[in-house]
Design a protein around this motif. Structure first.
Motif, PDB file in Angstrom:
ATOM      1  N   THR A 170       0.835  -1.187   0.000  1.00 54.98           N
ATOM      2  CA  THR A 170       0.000   0.000   0.000  1.00 54.98           C
ATOM      3  C   THR A 170       0.877   1.246   0.000  1.00 54.98           C
ATOM      4  O   THR A 170       2.111   1.138   0.098  1.00 54.98           O
ATOM      5  N   SER A 171       0.250   2.417  -0.133  1.00 48.16           N
ATOM      6  CA  SER A 171       0.998   3.664  -0.108  1.00 48.16           C
ATOM      7  C   SER A 171       0.301   4.553   0.922  1.00 48.16           C
ATOM      8  O   SER A 171      -0.715   5.170   0.632  1.00 48.16           O
ATOM      9  N   ALA A 172       0.854   4.532   2.137  1.00 45.80           N
ATOM     10  CA  ALA A 172       0.139   5.126   3.279  1.00 45.80           C
ATOM     11  C   ALA A 172       0.291   6.649   3.369  1.00 45.80           C
ATOM     12  O   ALA A 172       0.655   7.194   4.402  1.00 45.80           O
ATOM     13  N   ASP A 173      -0.019   7.308   2.254  1.00 47.99           N
ATOM     14  CA  ASP A 173       0.007   8.772   2.220  1.00 47.99           C
ATOM     15  C   ASP A 173      -1.386   9.263   1.837  1.00 47.99           C
ATOM     16  O   ASP A 173      -1.557  10.315   1.254  1.00 47.99           O
ATOM     17  N   TYR A 174      -2.402   8.435   2.104  1.00 45.49           N
ATOM     18  CA  TYR A 174      -3.705   8.613   1.481  1.00 45.49           C
ATOM     19  C   TYR A 174      -4.868   8.513   2.469  1.00 45.49           C
ATOM     20  O   TYR A 174      -5.705   7.609   2.353  1.00 45.49           O
TER      21      TYR A 174
ATOM     22  N   TYR B  83      -7.966   6.463   3.240  1.00 49.46           N
ATOM     23  CA  TYR B  83      -7.751   5.106   2.716  1.00 49.46           C
ATOM     24  C   TYR B  83      -6.676   4.366   3.533  1.00 49.46           C
ATOM     25  O   TYR B  83      -6.916   3.275   4.027  1.00 49.46           O
ATOM     26  N   GLU B  84      -5.480   5.011   3.596  1.00 52.02           N
ATOM     27  CA  GLU B  84      -4.376   4.422   4.381  1.00 52.02           C
ATOM     28  C   GLU B  84      -3.435   5.546   4.769  1.00 52.02           C
ATOM     29  O   GLU B  84      -3.078   6.368   3.936  1.00 52.02           O
ATOM     30  N   PHE B  85      -3.093   5.588   6.042  1.00 48.33           N
ATOM     31  CA  PHE B  85      -2.241   6.677   6.525  1.00 48.33           C
ATOM     32  C   PHE B  85      -1.555   6.283   7.833  1.00 48.33           C
ATOM     33  O   PHE B  85      -1.982   5.349   8.507  1.00 48.33           O
TER      34      PHE B  85
ATOM     35  N   ILE C 154      -3.846  -2.971  -1.958  1.00 47.04           N
ATOM     36  CA  ILE C 154      -5.061  -2.183  -1.656  1.00 47.04           C
ATOM     37  C   ILE C 154      -4.559  -0.782  -1.355  1.00 47.04           C
ATOM     38  O   ILE C 154      -3.880  -0.552  -0.357  1.00 47.04           O
ATOM     39  N   ALA C 155      -4.833   0.143  -2.258  1.00 44.80           N
ATOM     40  CA  ALA C 155      -4.255   1.487  -2.139  1.00 44.80           C
ATOM     41  C   ALA C 155      -5.130   2.511  -2.851  1.00 44.80           C
ATOM     42  O   ALA C 155      -4.627   3.413  -3.506  1.00 44.80           O
ATOM     43  N   GLY C 156      -6.440   2.343  -2.736  1.00 45.01           N
ATOM     44  CA  GLY C 156      -7.347   3.252  -3.436  1.00 45.01           C
ATOM     45  C   GLY C 156      -7.066   3.236  -4.920  1.00 45.01           C
ATOM     46  O   GLY C 156      -7.163   4.247  -5.608  1.00 45.01           O
ATOM     47  N   MET C 157      -6.681   2.069  -5.429  1.00 41.31           N
ATOM     48  CA  MET C 157      -6.213   1.997  -6.815  1.00 41.31           C
ATOM     49  C   MET C 157      -7.351   1.829  -7.820  1.00 41.31           C
ATOM     50  O   MET C 157      -8.202   0.957  -7.677  1.00 41.31           O
ATOM     51  N   THR C 158      -7.315   2.672  -8.838  1.00 42.70           N
ATOM     52  CA  THR C 158      -8.327   2.647  -9.894  1.00 42.70           C
ATOM     53  C   THR C 158      -7.957   1.599 -10.946  1.00 42.70           C
ATOM     54  O   THR C 158      -6.838   1.617 -11.460  1.00 42.70           O
ATOM     55  N   PRO C 159      -8.885   0.683 -11.264  1.00 46.73           N
ATOM     56  CA  PRO C 159      -8.562  -0.346 -12.262  1.00 46.73           C
ATOM     57  C   PRO C 159      -8.620   0.202 -13.682  1.00 46.73           C
ATOM     58  O   PRO C 159      -9.530  -0.088 -14.429  1.00 46.73           O
TER      59      PRO C 159
ATOM     60  N   GLU D 153      -4.757   0.329 -18.703  1.00 45.04           N
ATOM     61  CA  GLU D 153      -3.320   0.026 -18.780  1.00 45.04           C
ATOM     62  C   GLU D 153      -2.899  -0.876 -17.626  1.00 45.04           C
ATOM     63  O   GLU D 153      -2.054  -1.751 -17.787  1.00 45.04           O
ATOM     64  N   ARG D 154      -3.466  -0.655 -16.457  1.00 47.89           N
ATOM     65  CA  ARG D 154      -3.108  -1.482 -15.296  1.00 47.89           C
ATOM     66  C   ARG D 154      -3.695  -2.881 -15.424  1.00 47.89           C
ATOM     67  O   ARG D 154      -3.093  -3.862 -14.997  1.00 47.89           O
ATOM     68  N   MET D 155      -4.898  -2.961 -16.035  1.00 42.83           N
ATOM     69  CA  MET D 155      -5.559  -4.259 -16.185  1.00 42.83           C
ATOM     70  C   MET D 155      -4.756  -5.188 -17.072  1.00 42.83           C
ATOM     71  O   MET D 155      -4.920  -6.402 -17.022  1.00 42.83           O
TER      72      MET D 155
ATOM     73  N   ALA E 248       0.543  16.459  -8.713  1.00 46.42           N
ATOM     74  CA  ALA E 248      -0.253  15.228  -8.672  1.00 46.42           C
ATOM     75  C   ALA E 248       0.677  14.080  -8.323  1.00 46.42           C
ATOM     76  O   ALA E 248       1.889  14.168  -8.527  1.00 46.42           O
ATOM     77  N   GLN E 249       0.087  13.008  -7.789  1.00 48.73           N
ATOM     78  CA  GLN E 249       0.921  11.865  -7.421  1.00 48.73           C
ATOM     79  C   GLN E 249       1.436  11.137  -8.663  1.00 48.73           C
ATOM     80  O   GLN E 249       0.682  10.877  -9.613  1.00 48.73           O
ATOM     81  N   MET E 250       2.711  10.807  -8.613  1.00 45.48           N
ATOM     82  CA  MET E 250       3.361  10.157  -9.753  1.00 45.48           C
ATOM     83  C   MET E 250       2.736   8.786 -10.029  1.00 45.48           C
ATOM     84  O   MET E 250       2.572   7.980  -9.113  1.00 45.48           O
ATOM     85  N   GLY E 251       2.374   8.559 -11.265  1.00 46.90           N
ATOM     86  CA  GLY E 251       1.822   7.262 -11.660  1.00 46.90           C
ATOM     87  C   GLY E 251       0.349   7.092 -11.318  1.00 46.90           C
ATOM     88  O   GLY E 251      -0.247   6.064 -11.629  1.00 46.90           O
ATOM     89  N   ALA E 252      -0.240   8.101 -10.685  1.00 47.96           N
ATOM     90  CA  ALA E 252      -1.655   8.000 -10.317  1.00 47.96           C
ATOM     91  C   ALA E 252      -2.513   8.632 -11.416  1.00 47.96           C
ATOM     92  O   ALA E 252      -2.008   9.425 -12.223  1.00 47.96           O
ATOM     93  N   ILE E 253      -3.802   8.308 -11.414  1.00 46.32           N
ATOM     94  CA  ILE E 253      -4.681   8.856 -12.457  1.00 46.32           C
ATOM     95  C   ILE E 253      -4.751  10.381 -12.368  1.00 46.32           C
ATOM     96  O   ILE E 253      -5.034  11.049 -13.346  1.00 46.32           O
ATOM     97  N   GLN E 254      -4.461  10.917 -11.165  1.00 48.50           N
ATOM     98  CA  GLN E 254      -4.495  12.377 -10.997  1.00 48.50           C
ATOM     99  C   GLN E 254      -3.443  13.069 -11.869  1.00 48.50           C
ATOM    100  O   GLN E 254      -3.634  14.219 -12.273  1.00 48.50           O
ATOM    101  N   GLU E 255      -2.362  12.354 -12.158  1.00 47.24           N
ATOM    102  CA  GLU E 255      -1.330  12.930 -13.030  1.00 47.24           C
ATOM    103  C   GLU E 255      -1.926  13.125 -14.440  1.00 47.24           C
ATOM    104  O   GLU E 255      -1.749  14.179 -15.048  1.00 47.24           O
TER     105      GLU E 255
ATOM    106  N   MET F  96      -6.538  15.920  -6.575  1.00 46.95           N
ATOM    107  CA  MET F  96      -6.651  14.882  -5.542  1.00 46.95           C
ATOM    108  C   MET F  96      -8.045  14.293  -5.518  1.00 46.95           C
ATOM    109  O   MET F  96      -9.011  14.947  -5.899  1.00 46.95           O
ATOM    110  N   GLU F  97      -8.136  13.083  -4.976  1.00 48.88           N
ATOM    111  CA  GLU F  97      -9.432  12.478  -4.754  1.00 48.88           C
ATOM    112  C   GLU F  97     -10.097  13.257  -3.609  1.00 48.88           C
ATOM    113  O   GLU F  97      -9.422  13.569  -2.623  1.00 48.88           O
ATOM    114  N   LYS F  98     -11.386  13.571  -3.730  1.00 45.82           N
ATOM    115  CA  LYS F  98     -12.023  14.455  -2.740  1.00 45.82           C
ATOM    116  C   LYS F  98     -11.915  13.997  -1.280  1.00 45.82           C
ATOM    117  O   LYS F  98     -11.611  14.807  -0.414  1.00 45.82           O
TER     118      LYS F  98
HETATM  119  N1  ARG Z   1      -7.032   6.384  -7.442  1.00 48.24           N
HETATM  120  C1  ARG Z   1      -5.788   6.900  -7.932  1.00 48.24           C
HETATM  121  C2  ARG Z   1      -5.120   5.907  -8.851  1.00 48.24           C
HETATM  122  O1  ARG Z   1      -5.426   4.748  -8.817  1.00 48.24           O
HETATM  123  C3  ARG Z   1      -4.830   7.317  -6.853  1.00 48.24           C
HETATM  124  C4  ARG Z   1      -4.570   6.321  -5.774  1.00 48.24           C
HETATM  125  C5  ARG Z   1      -3.434   6.732  -4.870  1.00 48.24           C
HETATM  126  N2  ARG Z   1      -3.327   5.868  -3.750  1.00 48.24           N
HETATM  127  C6  ARG Z   1      -2.473   6.062  -2.702  1.00 48.24           C
HETATM  128  N3  ARG Z   1      -2.524   5.211  -1.740  1.00 48.24           N
HETATM  129  N4  ARG Z   1      -1.624   7.030  -2.727  1.00 48.24           N
HETATM  130  O2  ARG Z   1      -4.276   6.238  -9.626  1.00 48.24           O
END
Ligand code: ARG
Length: 287
Positions: free
Chosen positions: A65-69, A72-74, A126-131, A134-136, A175-182, A217-219
Protein backbone atom coordinates in the motif's frame (compact mmCIF):
# COMPACT_ATOMS: atom_id res chain seq x y z
CA UNK A 1 -21.57 -34.90 -54.51
CA UNK A 2 -23.05 -36.03 -51.21
CA UNK A 3 -19.83 -37.85 -50.31
CA UNK A 4 -17.79 -34.72 -50.99
CA UNK A 5 -20.01 -32.70 -48.74
CA UNK A 6 -19.70 -35.31 -45.97
CA UNK A 7 -15.94 -35.20 -46.33
CA UNK A 8 -15.83 -31.42 -46.07
CA UNK A 9 -18.03 -31.46 -42.98
CA UNK A 10 -15.88 -34.11 -41.28
CA UNK A 11 -12.72 -32.16 -42.08
CA UNK A 12 -14.27 -29.04 -40.61
CA UNK A 13 -15.25 -30.93 -37.47
CA UNK A 14 -11.73 -32.26 -37.04
CA UNK A 15 -10.36 -28.73 -37.36
CA UNK A 16 -12.76 -27.40 -34.73
CA UNK A 17 -11.85 -30.24 -32.35
CA UNK A 18 -8.13 -29.60 -32.85
CA UNK A 19 -8.51 -25.89 -32.12
CA UNK A 20 -10.43 -26.68 -28.92
CA UNK A 21 -7.94 -29.21 -27.64
CA UNK A 22 -5.06 -26.75 -28.20
CA UNK A 23 -6.94 -24.07 -26.32
CA UNK A 24 -7.51 -26.25 -23.29
CA UNK A 25 -3.85 -27.43 -23.31
CA UNK A 26 -2.77 -23.83 -23.03
CA UNK A 27 -5.11 -23.16 -20.19
CA UNK A 28 -3.91 -26.08 -18.13
CA UNK A 29 -0.36 -24.83 -18.38
CA UNK A 30 -1.08 -21.29 -17.17
CA UNK A 31 0.76 -21.52 -13.90
CA UNK A 32 3.22 -24.14 -14.95
CA UNK A 33 5.97 -24.56 -17.47
CA UNK A 34 4.40 -22.60 -20.31
CA UNK A 35 5.06 -19.40 -18.32
CA UNK A 36 8.79 -19.75 -18.64
CA UNK A 37 8.66 -19.72 -22.39
CA UNK A 38 8.16 -15.95 -22.43
CA UNK A 39 11.76 -14.87 -22.30
CA UNK A 40 12.82 -12.04 -20.08
CA UNK A 41 9.63 -12.24 -18.09
CA UNK A 42 10.03 -15.69 -16.60
CA UNK A 43 10.99 -14.36 -13.15
CA UNK A 44 7.94 -12.20 -12.71
CA UNK A 45 5.61 -14.54 -14.53
CA UNK A 46 6.57 -17.51 -12.43
CA UNK A 47 5.14 -15.56 -9.49
CA UNK A 48 1.77 -15.35 -11.19
CA UNK A 49 -0.90 -17.69 -9.96
CA UNK A 50 -1.12 -19.62 -6.74
CA UNK A 51 -1.28 -16.58 -4.43
CA UNK A 52 -4.31 -17.85 -2.52
CA UNK A 53 -2.62 -21.18 -1.88
CA UNK A 54 0.60 -19.47 -0.80
CA UNK A 55 -1.23 -17.19 1.65
CA UNK A 56 -3.15 -20.09 3.13
CA UNK A 57 0.01 -22.15 3.50
CA UNK A 58 2.27 -19.45 4.94
CA UNK A 59 -0.62 -17.99 6.95
CA UNK A 60 0.68 -14.57 6.01
CA UNK A 61 -0.96 -11.99 3.74
CA UNK A 62 1.50 -9.37 2.53
CA UNK A 63 -0.29 -6.15 1.65
CA UNK A 64 1.30 -3.51 -0.56
CA UNK A 65 0.00 0.00 0.00
CA UNK A 66 1.00 3.66 -0.11
CA UNK A 67 0.14 5.13 3.28
CA UNK A 68 0.01 8.77 2.22
CA UNK A 69 -3.71 8.61 1.48
CA UNK A 70 -6.06 9.39 4.37
CA UNK A 71 -8.74 8.10 4.93
CA UNK A 72 -7.75 5.11 2.72
CA UNK A 73 -4.38 4.42 4.38
CA UNK A 74 -2.24 6.68 6.52
CA UNK A 75 0.25 6.76 9.37
CA UNK A 76 -0.94 7.58 12.84
CA UNK A 77 0.73 7.53 16.25
CA UNK A 78 -1.28 5.22 18.45
CA UNK A 79 -0.03 4.75 22.03
CA UNK A 80 3.29 6.20 20.97
CA UNK A 81 3.64 3.73 18.10
CA UNK A 82 3.55 4.52 14.40
CA UNK A 83 0.66 2.56 12.87
CA UNK A 84 -0.79 2.37 9.38
CA UNK A 85 -4.57 2.57 9.51
CA UNK A 86 -7.48 3.51 7.21
CA UNK A 87 -10.45 1.87 5.51
CA UNK A 88 -8.29 -0.02 3.00
CA UNK A 89 -6.41 -1.49 5.97
CA UNK A 90 -9.69 -2.44 7.66
CA UNK A 91 -10.66 -4.28 4.45
CA UNK A 92 -7.26 -6.01 4.34
CA UNK A 93 -7.70 -7.12 7.95
CA UNK A 94 -11.03 -8.76 7.13
CA UNK A 95 -9.44 -10.52 4.13
CA UNK A 96 -6.51 -11.78 6.24
CA UNK A 97 -8.93 -13.05 8.87
CA UNK A 98 -11.07 -14.83 6.26
CA UNK A 99 -7.96 -16.55 4.93
CA UNK A 100 -6.69 -17.47 8.39
CA UNK A 101 -3.59 -15.36 7.79
CA UNK A 102 -1.70 -12.65 9.60
CA UNK A 103 -1.57 -9.26 7.85
CA UNK A 104 1.82 -7.79 7.04
CA UNK A 105 1.83 -4.25 5.63
CA UNK A 106 4.51 -2.98 3.21
CA UNK A 107 4.35 0.77 2.79
CA UNK A 108 5.84 1.97 -0.52
CA UNK A 109 5.53 4.63 -3.21
CA UNK A 110 2.26 4.33 -5.11
CA UNK A 111 4.14 4.18 -8.42
CA UNK A 112 5.99 1.01 -7.36
CA UNK A 113 3.03 -1.04 -6.18
CA UNK A 114 2.18 -2.93 -9.36
CA UNK A 115 5.80 -3.89 -9.93
CA UNK A 116 5.99 -5.24 -6.35
CA UNK A 117 2.89 -7.30 -7.08
CA UNK A 118 4.26 -8.66 -10.34
CA UNK A 119 7.56 -9.53 -8.67
CA UNK A 120 5.74 -11.42 -5.93
CA UNK A 121 7.01 -9.05 -3.20
CA UNK A 122 3.44 -8.48 -2.05
CA UNK A 123 0.37 -10.73 -2.33
CA UNK A 124 -2.21 -8.04 -2.77
CA UNK A 125 -2.40 -4.28 -3.37
CA UNK A 126 -5.06 -2.18 -1.66
CA UNK A 127 -4.25 1.49 -2.14
CA UNK A 128 -7.35 3.25 -3.44
CA UNK A 129 -6.21 2.00 -6.81
CA UNK A 130 -8.33 2.65 -9.89
CA UNK A 131 -8.56 -0.35 -12.26
CA UNK A 132 -7.68 1.59 -15.41
CA UNK A 133 -7.15 -0.31 -18.69
CA UNK A 134 -3.32 0.03 -18.78
CA UNK A 135 -3.11 -1.48 -15.30
CA UNK A 136 -5.56 -4.26 -16.19
CA UNK A 137 -3.05 -5.44 -18.76
CA UNK A 138 -0.44 -5.93 -16.03
CA UNK A 139 -2.46 -7.27 -13.09
CA UNK A 140 -5.94 -8.50 -12.22
CA UNK A 141 -8.49 -6.46 -10.30
CA UNK A 142 -11.45 -7.28 -8.12
CA UNK A 143 -14.71 -5.42 -8.38
CA UNK A 144 -14.80 -1.78 -7.33
CA UNK A 145 -15.37 -1.40 -3.58
CA UNK A 146 -15.46 2.38 -3.31
CA UNK A 147 -15.92 5.37 -5.60
CA UNK A 148 -14.95 8.96 -5.04
CA UNK A 149 -14.97 12.20 -7.01
CA UNK A 150 -11.87 14.19 -7.93
CA UNK A 151 -11.07 17.74 -6.88
CA UNK A 152 -8.46 20.48 -7.00
CA UNK A 153 -6.88 21.68 -3.75
CA UNK A 154 -5.41 25.19 -3.50
CA UNK A 155 -4.23 27.54 -0.76
CA UNK A 156 -7.26 29.01 1.03
CA UNK A 157 -5.99 32.53 0.29
CA UNK A 158 -6.21 31.81 -3.49
CA UNK A 159 -9.90 30.82 -3.49
CA UNK A 160 -10.88 33.81 -5.64
CA UNK A 161 -7.80 33.60 -7.82
CA UNK A 162 -8.26 30.06 -9.15
CA UNK A 163 -11.89 29.37 -10.02
CA UNK A 164 -11.62 27.57 -13.35
CA UNK A 165 -9.05 25.30 -14.97
CA UNK A 166 -8.17 28.25 -17.21
CA UNK A 167 -7.03 30.30 -14.21
CA UNK A 168 -4.25 27.74 -13.65
CA UNK A 169 -2.74 28.28 -17.12
CA UNK A 170 0.99 28.87 -16.75
CA UNK A 171 0.90 27.69 -13.10
CA UNK A 172 2.31 24.57 -11.48
CA UNK A 173 -0.13 21.81 -10.63
CA UNK A 174 0.93 18.83 -8.51
CA UNK A 175 -0.25 15.23 -8.67
CA UNK A 176 0.92 11.86 -7.42
CA UNK A 177 3.36 10.16 -9.75
CA UNK A 178 1.82 7.26 -11.66
CA UNK A 179 -1.66 8.00 -10.32
CA UNK A 180 -4.68 8.86 -12.46
CA UNK A 181 -4.50 12.38 -11.00
CA UNK A 182 -1.33 12.93 -13.03
CA UNK A 183 -3.30 12.23 -16.24
CA UNK A 184 -6.24 14.31 -15.05
CA UNK A 185 -3.93 17.28 -14.38
CA UNK A 186 -2.32 16.99 -17.82
CA UNK A 187 -5.58 16.51 -19.69
CA UNK A 188 -8.03 18.68 -17.80
CA UNK A 189 -5.86 21.60 -16.75
CA UNK A 190 -4.26 22.38 -20.11
CA UNK A 191 -1.51 24.95 -20.20
CA UNK A 192 -0.43 24.17 -16.64
CA UNK A 193 2.93 22.67 -15.75
CA UNK A 194 2.33 19.33 -14.03
CA UNK A 195 4.70 18.40 -11.23
CA UNK A 196 4.50 14.73 -10.22
CA UNK A 197 5.89 13.55 -6.87
CA UNK A 198 5.93 10.08 -5.30
CA UNK A 199 4.15 11.00 -2.06
CA UNK A 200 0.90 12.92 -1.61
CA UNK A 201 2.21 14.22 1.74
CA UNK A 202 5.13 15.88 -0.09
CA UNK A 203 2.74 17.40 -2.62
CA UNK A 204 0.78 18.98 0.22
CA UNK A 205 4.01 20.53 1.56
CA UNK A 206 4.83 21.88 -1.91
CA UNK A 207 1.43 23.54 -2.06
CA UNK A 208 1.78 25.05 1.41
CA UNK A 209 5.27 26.31 0.53
CA UNK A 210 4.07 27.81 -2.78
CA UNK A 211 6.21 25.52 -4.93
CA UNK A 212 3.01 24.52 -6.73
CA UNK A 213 -0.33 26.37 -6.88
CA UNK A 214 -2.81 23.51 -6.98
CA UNK A 215 -3.08 19.74 -6.49
CA UNK A 216 -5.37 17.26 -8.20
CA UNK A 217 -6.65 14.88 -5.54
CA UNK A 218 -9.43 12.48 -4.75
CA UNK A 219 -12.02 14.45 -2.74
CA UNK A 220 -12.00 12.33 0.45
CA UNK A 221 -8.19 12.61 0.52
CA UNK A 222 -8.38 16.35 -0.20
CA UNK A 223 -10.81 16.81 2.69
CA UNK A 224 -8.61 14.84 5.08
CA UNK A 225 -5.57 17.03 4.28
CA UNK A 226 -7.66 20.24 4.39
CA UNK A 227 -8.96 19.30 7.86
CA UNK A 228 -5.40 19.01 9.08
CA UNK A 229 -4.24 22.13 7.19
CA UNK A 230 -6.64 25.09 7.49
CA UNK A 231 -4.44 27.10 5.09
CA UNK A 232 -5.67 24.80 2.27
CA UNK A 233 -9.07 24.61 0.59
CA UNK A 234 -10.98 22.78 -2.12
CA UNK A 235 -11.35 25.00 -5.20
CA UNK A 236 -14.41 25.34 -7.41
CA UNK A 237 -12.47 23.90 -10.33
CA UNK A 238 -14.16 20.80 -11.68
CA UNK A 239 -12.23 17.77 -12.84
CA UNK A 240 -13.71 14.38 -13.68
CA UNK A 241 -12.58 10.79 -13.61
CA UNK A 242 -14.46 8.43 -15.87
CA UNK A 243 -12.44 5.33 -15.01
CA UNK A 244 -14.04 5.40 -11.57
CA UNK A 245 -13.39 3.84 -8.19
CA UNK A 246 -10.98 1.69 -6.21
CA UNK A 247 -10.37 -2.04 -6.55
CA UNK A 248 -7.94 -4.59 -5.12
CA UNK A 249 -5.07 -5.67 -7.41
CA UNK A 250 -3.55 -9.16 -7.52
CA UNK A 251 -0.98 -10.79 -9.79
CA UNK A 252 -2.39 -12.22 -13.02
CA UNK A 253 -3.48 -15.84 -13.16
CA UNK A 254 -5.22 -15.93 -9.77
CA UNK A 255 -8.86 -16.44 -10.76
CA UNK A 256 -9.58 -18.37 -7.57
CA UNK A 257 -8.21 -15.55 -5.42
CA UNK A 258 -10.12 -12.86 -7.35
CA UNK A 259 -13.32 -14.86 -6.86
CA UNK A 260 -12.67 -15.24 -3.13
CA UNK A 261 -11.88 -11.52 -2.76
CA UNK A 262 -14.98 -10.52 -4.71
CA UNK A 263 -17.18 -12.57 -2.42
CA UNK A 264 -15.55 -11.00 0.67
CA UNK A 265 -16.06 -7.54 -0.88
CA UNK A 266 -19.69 -8.33 -1.79
CA UNK A 267 -20.34 -9.21 1.78
CA UNK A 268 -18.64 -6.05 3.11
CA UNK A 269 -20.53 -3.86 0.63
CA UNK A 270 -23.94 -5.46 1.22
CA UNK A 271 -23.72 -5.32 5.01
CA UNK A 272 -22.71 -1.65 4.95
CA UNK A 273 -19.33 -2.49 6.51
CA UNK A 274 -17.30 -0.59 3.92
CA UNK A 275 -19.31 2.57 4.64
CA UNK A 276 -18.68 1.99 8.34
CA UNK A 277 -14.93 1.52 7.75
CA UNK A 278 -14.88 4.78 5.75
CA UNK A 279 -16.66 6.72 8.51
CA UNK A 280 -14.38 5.24 11.18
CA UNK A 281 -11.28 6.10 9.16
CA UNK A 282 -12.44 9.69 8.57
CA UNK A 283 -12.97 10.06 12.33
CA UNK A 284 -9.52 8.66 13.02
CA UNK A 285 -7.90 11.17 10.64
CA UNK A 286 -9.30 14.02 12.69
CA UNK A 287 -8.64 12.97 16.23
N1 ARG B 1 -7.03 6.38 -7.44
C1 ARG B 1 -5.79 6.90 -7.93
C2 ARG B 1 -5.12 5.91 -8.85
O1 ARG B 1 -5.43 4.75 -8.82
C3 ARG B 1 -4.83 7.32 -6.85
C4 ARG B 1 -4.57 6.32 -5.77
C5 ARG B 1 -3.43 6.73 -4.87
N2 ARG B 1 -3.33 5.87 -3.75
C6 ARG B 1 -2.47 6.06 -2.70
N3 ARG B 1 -2.52 5.21 -1.74
N4 ARG B 1 -1.62 7.03 -2.73
O2 ARG B 1 -4.28 6.24 -9.63
Amino acid sequence: MLRRRCLTISLLLICVLLVFSFASCNKAGTDGTSQNQTTGQSETQSQAGGTLKRVQETKKLVLGTSADYPPYEFHKLIDGKDKIIGFDIAIAEVIAQELGAELEIRDMDFGGLLMALQEGKVDIVIAGMTPKPERMEQVDFTKIYYTAAQGVVIRAEDKDKYKTADDLKGHKVGAQMGAIQEDIAKEQIPGSEVKALAKVSDLVLELKNKKVDALVMEKPVANAYIDANPDLALSEIEVVDDTGGSAIAIAKGNEDFVEKLNSILDNLINTGKIDQFVTDAINQVGD
